[in-house]
Enzyme design. Structure first.
Site, PDB file in Angstrom:
ATOM      1  N   ASP A  59       0.834  -1.200   0.000  1.00 46.27           N
ATOM      2  CA  ASP A  59       0.000   0.000   0.000  1.00 46.27           C
ATOM      3  C   ASP A  59       0.872   1.255   0.000  1.00 46.27           C
ATOM      4  O   ASP A  59       1.885   1.325   0.708  1.00 46.27           O
ATOM      5  CB  ASP A  59      -0.877  -0.015   1.266  1.00 46.27           C
ATOM      6  CG  ASP A  59      -1.847   1.154   1.330  1.00 46.27           C
ATOM      7  OD1 ASP A  59      -2.817   1.140   0.571  1.00 46.27           O
ATOM      8  OD2 ASP A  59      -1.615   2.083   2.135  1.00 46.27           O
TER       9      ASP A  59
ATOM     10  N   GLU B 114       1.440  -0.509  -4.965  1.00 44.35           N
ATOM     11  CA  GLU B 114       0.451   0.497  -5.331  1.00 44.35           C
ATOM     12  C   GLU B 114       1.144   1.826  -5.589  1.00 44.35           C
ATOM     13  O   GLU B 114       1.542   2.525  -4.655  1.00 44.35           O
ATOM     14  CB  GLU B 114      -0.603   0.671  -4.220  1.00 44.35           C
ATOM     15  CG  GLU B 114      -1.778   1.512  -4.688  1.00 44.35           C
ATOM     16  CD  GLU B 114      -2.210   2.598  -3.715  1.00 44.35           C
ATOM     17  OE1 GLU B 114      -3.250   3.209  -3.968  1.00 44.35           O
ATOM     18  OE2 GLU B 114      -1.503   2.837  -2.715  1.00 44.35           O
TER      19      GLU B 114
HETATM   20  C1  ARE Z   1      -9.051   8.722   6.088  1.00 44.51           C
HETATM   21  C2  ARE Z   1      -9.978   9.893   5.820  1.00 44.51           C
HETATM   22  C3  ARE Z   1      -9.168  11.187   5.702  1.00 44.51           C
HETATM   23  C4  ARE Z   1      -8.314  11.373   6.937  1.00 44.51           C
HETATM   24  C5  ARE Z   1      -7.433  10.156   7.137  1.00 44.51           C
HETATM   25  C6  ARE Z   1      -6.563  10.215   8.380  1.00 44.51           C
HETATM   26  O1  ARE Z   1     -10.717   9.658   4.626  1.00 44.51           O
HETATM   27  O2  ARE Z   1     -10.071  12.267   5.553  1.00 44.51           O
HETATM   28  O3  ARE Z   1      -7.496  12.524   6.785  1.00 44.51           O
HETATM   29  O4  ARE Z   1      -8.257   8.973   7.226  1.00 44.51           O
HETATM   30  O5  ARE Z   1      -7.360  10.288   9.512  1.00 44.51           O
HETATM   31  C7  ARE Z   1      -7.820   5.019   2.551  1.00 44.51           C
HETATM   32  C8  ARE Z   1      -8.845   6.090   2.163  1.00 44.51           C
HETATM   33  C9  ARE Z   1      -8.555   7.409   2.833  1.00 44.51           C
HETATM   34  C10 ARE Z   1      -8.425   7.216   4.332  1.00 44.51           C
HETATM   35  C11 ARE Z   1      -7.250   6.272   4.544  1.00 44.51           C
HETATM   36  C12 ARE Z   1      -6.927   6.011   6.011  1.00 44.51           C
HETATM   37  O6  ARE Z   1      -8.844   6.240   0.751  1.00 44.51           O
HETATM   38  O7  ARE Z   1      -9.651   8.285   2.565  1.00 44.51           O
HETATM   39  O8  ARE Z   1      -8.189   8.461   4.961  1.00 44.51           O
HETATM   40  O9  ARE Z   1      -7.597   4.988   3.945  1.00 44.51           O
HETATM   41  O10 ARE Z   1      -8.021   5.526   6.685  1.00 44.51           O
HETATM   42  C13 ARE Z   1      -3.276   8.685  -2.942  1.00 44.51           C
HETATM   43  C14 ARE Z   1      -2.155   7.691  -2.625  1.00 44.51           C
HETATM   44  C15 ARE Z   1      -2.601   6.249  -2.643  1.00 44.51           C
HETATM   45  C16 ARE Z   1      -3.893   6.032  -1.832  1.00 44.51           C
HETATM   46  C17 ARE Z   1      -4.943   6.984  -2.390  1.00 44.51           C
HETATM   47  C18 ARE Z   1      -6.262   6.866  -1.657  1.00 44.51           C
HETATM   48  O11 ARE Z   1      -1.072   7.879  -3.533  1.00 44.51           O
HETATM   49  O12 ARE Z   1      -1.566   5.449  -2.091  1.00 44.51           O
HETATM   50  O13 ARE Z   1      -4.466   8.345  -2.248  1.00 44.51           O
HETATM   51  N1  ARE Z   1      -4.345   4.629  -1.870  1.00 44.51           N
HETATM   52  C19 ARE Z   1      -4.017   3.679  -0.759  1.00 44.51           C
HETATM   53  C20 ARE Z   1      -5.169   2.756  -0.436  1.00 44.51           C
HETATM   54  C21 ARE Z   1      -6.289   3.545   0.219  1.00 44.51           C
HETATM   55  C22 ARE Z   1      -5.815   4.105   1.554  1.00 44.51           C
HETATM   56  C23 ARE Z   1      -4.398   4.486   1.556  1.00 44.51           C
HETATM   57  C24 ARE Z   1      -3.554   4.333   0.474  1.00 44.51           C
HETATM   58  C25 ARE Z   1      -3.810   4.887   2.839  1.00 44.51           C
HETATM   59  O14 ARE Z   1      -5.561   2.064  -1.568  1.00 44.51           O
HETATM   60  O15 ARE Z   1      -7.441   2.766   0.410  1.00 44.51           O
HETATM   61  O16 ARE Z   1      -6.593   5.279   1.888  1.00 44.51           O
HETATM   62  O17 ARE Z   1      -3.384   3.673   3.477  1.00 44.51           O
HETATM   63  C26 ARE Z   1      -3.765  11.565  -7.392  1.00 44.51           C
HETATM   64  C27 ARE Z   1      -2.390  11.067  -6.978  1.00 44.51           C
HETATM   65  C28 ARE Z   1      -2.491   9.772  -6.182  1.00 44.51           C
HETATM   66  C29 ARE Z   1      -3.453   9.940  -5.010  1.00 44.51           C
HETATM   67  C30 ARE Z   1      -4.821  10.370  -5.559  1.00 44.51           C
HETATM   68  C31 ARE Z   1      -5.839  10.585  -4.461  1.00 44.51           C
HETATM   69  O18 ARE Z   1      -4.294  10.698  -8.386  1.00 44.51           O
HETATM   70  O19 ARE Z   1      -1.612  10.815  -8.129  1.00 44.51           O
HETATM   71  O20 ARE Z   1      -1.201   9.439  -5.680  1.00 44.51           O
HETATM   72  O21 ARE Z   1      -3.572   8.670  -4.338  1.00 44.51           O
HETATM   73  O22 ARE Z   1      -4.667  11.592  -6.280  1.00 44.51           O
HETATM   74  O23 ARE Z   1      -5.400  11.569  -3.593  1.00 44.51           O
END
Ligand code: ARE
Ligand code: CA
Length: 483
Positions: free
Chosen positions: A194, A231
């Protein structure tokens, strides 16, 4: 490394998002092995912070680690171990979604699914333990054009671990190696890493190099290495590129997800798929980890926007999945979801927050709020198709110049698609002369043959012996049954 360590010809993974370990074990035995699925991506296995939002617990609480104890809403360590054993026994591999870029969000004192406590404001997680000097500074990610900001600051406020520290690396490795083989019953086949984009490739290289070989007691070849898929969201135009990670393992190809959705929505012509893959600017096939939708972008998180196809557009979705599974590009994953309207809502759960198991209907579909796309006939039959054509290339491409295409996979498979009108055309199918079943729309005769996984020859039929008592001199004769 890039080998998925799947059994035989199997080569598709399913993400059983938020499923419980006992339910996955059952699913391996009763369904996945028979349909040719090669593995399951499971939701994070380590303890996460409990987040309550109104009446539910959001699905994303599992991306907020509080310790590396194996206890979540999906089950405890014993249940996890039992699932790994039972799935490996029937040749279905387990890939764990591992979250080690960060710990929880910054929200004061936090409580975990296993009873652990964390002090997120002072970055103290005693159940690991991690203390404030194991973390990067408090800055937030604000600029995707700055690689240092992306890697050393907090993704949506999540406490950002410093993987440059020897102690942090050692602690992460102890967690990963436990899943690989520390306990006799643990034997995972690999990891989804992740937020890999938010960690330095040099740090990941050290961590991956420290991974143990896979557990031979679970049927892995001696010396086999864990499959790694990272990822990294790269749609272009940012500081961090997928190409910084491909020498370390497979990488998610988000352009695939965005483009296949756009095409099968009907916003582009199928005829342009003739050079699908590298010809569309995607990374080289041997590195690419591909999917039509994932747990983020099916609900507007992550990347891909409104073009992403999901179960909500069932017909186009099935076509896109069928194309993905028919085509040789990339390593494929099928999404399996729960129904949602609210994009933050967690899986089906009772009033105490316990996840409710999927029910299984007589026609193979699911109930209790689970979509189970992997049980849709058009999808699982194409998983079988992909196994049958493994190792062949793409040949005899045909198109009508617009929304109709067809192609062969060597001499073993033929497929046709239309996103507009009936196809009335004589075509080269590349298959030996014979009568063939349409595996997308029909049940195939092979479903009733004996199970080759148990050593029966392909196409073998059940032996039948009939109790007919005939000592002579009665109206009913044995000879009516011998044929
Ligand atoms: C949650 C709340 C937030 C709060 C946070 C901390 O929603 O409001 O601030 O908690 O309290 C998932 C959810 C998040 C969640 C997080 C933790 O999607 O909403 O936050 O869990 O509970 C980027 C990253 C990429 C990430 C995506 C979502 O690069 O790695 O954002 N994906 C992975 C997982 C997710 C997970 C996380 C990472 C965190 O698959 O499920 O988040 O572990 C452009 C950029 C991308 C960026 C994208 C979105 O396209 O190029 O890099 O992706 O925008 O911002
Ligand atoms: Ca980071």
């Amino acid at each position: 490394q890039y080998d998925t360590n799947m059994w035989g010809d199997r080569n598709t993974m399913v993400h059983l998002f938020e499923w419980k370990w006992n339910d996955i074990a059952d699913e391996c035995e009763r369904f996945l092995q028979h349909k040719g699925y090669g593995g399951v991506q499971v939701s994070p296995v380590n303890e996460n912070a409990i987040v309550t939002s109104g009446t539910y617990r959001p699905w994303w609480e599992r991306y907020q680690p509080i310790s590396y104890n194996l206890v979540t809403r999906s089950g405890n360590e014993e249940e996890f171990a039992s699932m790994v054993r039972r799935c490996n026994n029937v040749g279905v591999r387990i890939y764990v979604d591992v979250v080690f870029n960060h710990m929880t969000g910054n929200s004061g004192t936090v409580y975990g699914t296993g009873g652990s406590i964390g002090y997120s404001d002072s970055k103290y997680y005693p159940a690991v333990p991690y203390g404030s000097n194991d973390f990067n500074s408090d800055c937030g990610i604000t600029n995707y054009n700055d690689a240092i900001n992306v890697r050393n600051c907090e993704l949506v406020g999540l406490r950002d671990l410093n993987q440059g520290s020897t102690y942090v690396r050692t602690t992460i490795l102890a967690f990963l190696n436990k899943l690989i083989n520390k306990l006799i019953n643990l034997g995972v086949a690999g990891f989804r890493v992740d937020a890999a984009k938010h960690m330095w490739p040099g740090d990941l290289e050290v961590i991956y190099a420290g991974l143990n070989n896979l557990n031979t007691d679970h049927g892995f070849a001696s010396g086999a290495r864990p499959y790694i898929f990272q990822e990294v969201i790269d749609l272009g135009g940012e500081a961090v590129s997928f190409s910084e990670y491909t020498h370390l393992g497979a990488v998610t190809e988000f352009k695939f997800s965005a483009e296949i959705g756009r095409v099968f929505h009907g916003y582009d012509q199928l005829t342009w798929l003739s050079n699908w893959g590298e010809g569309w600017g995607f990374m080289a096939s041997q590195y690419a980890f591909v999917f039509v939708d994932n747990h983020d972008n099916q609900r507007g998180h992550g990347a891909g926007g409104s073009n992403i196809l999901t179960y909500k557009n069932a017909k186009q979705y099935k076509m896109a999945i069928a194309f993905m599974l028919a085509h040789p590009y990339g390593s494929t994953r099928v999404m399996s979801s729960f129904y949602f309207d609210d994009t933050e809502a967690g899986p089906p759960a009772d009033s105490n927050g316990n996840i409710i198991s999927p029910g299984i209907n007589a026609d193979d579909t699911c109930s209790n709020g689970w979509v189970c796309e992997h049980r849709w006939r058009q999808i699982y039959n194409m998983v079988g198709f992909k196994n049958a054509v493994k190792g062949t290339g793409l040949n005899d491409w045909w198109s009508n110049g617009a929304q109709q295409i067809a192609f062969c996979r060597g001499g073993s498979g033929f497929v046709a698609f239309t996103n507009g009108g009936t196809i009335a055309q004589t075509m080269q199918t590349c298959l030996p002369a014979g009568t063939y079943c349409d595996v997308i729309s029909a049940l195939i005769a092979g479903d009733y043959n004996l199970n080759t996984d148990h050593g029966f020859a392909s196409g073998a039929r059940p032996y039948i012996f009939q109790e007919v008592i005939d000592l002579g001199g009665e109206a009913v004769s044995f000879s009516e049954y011998t044929h």
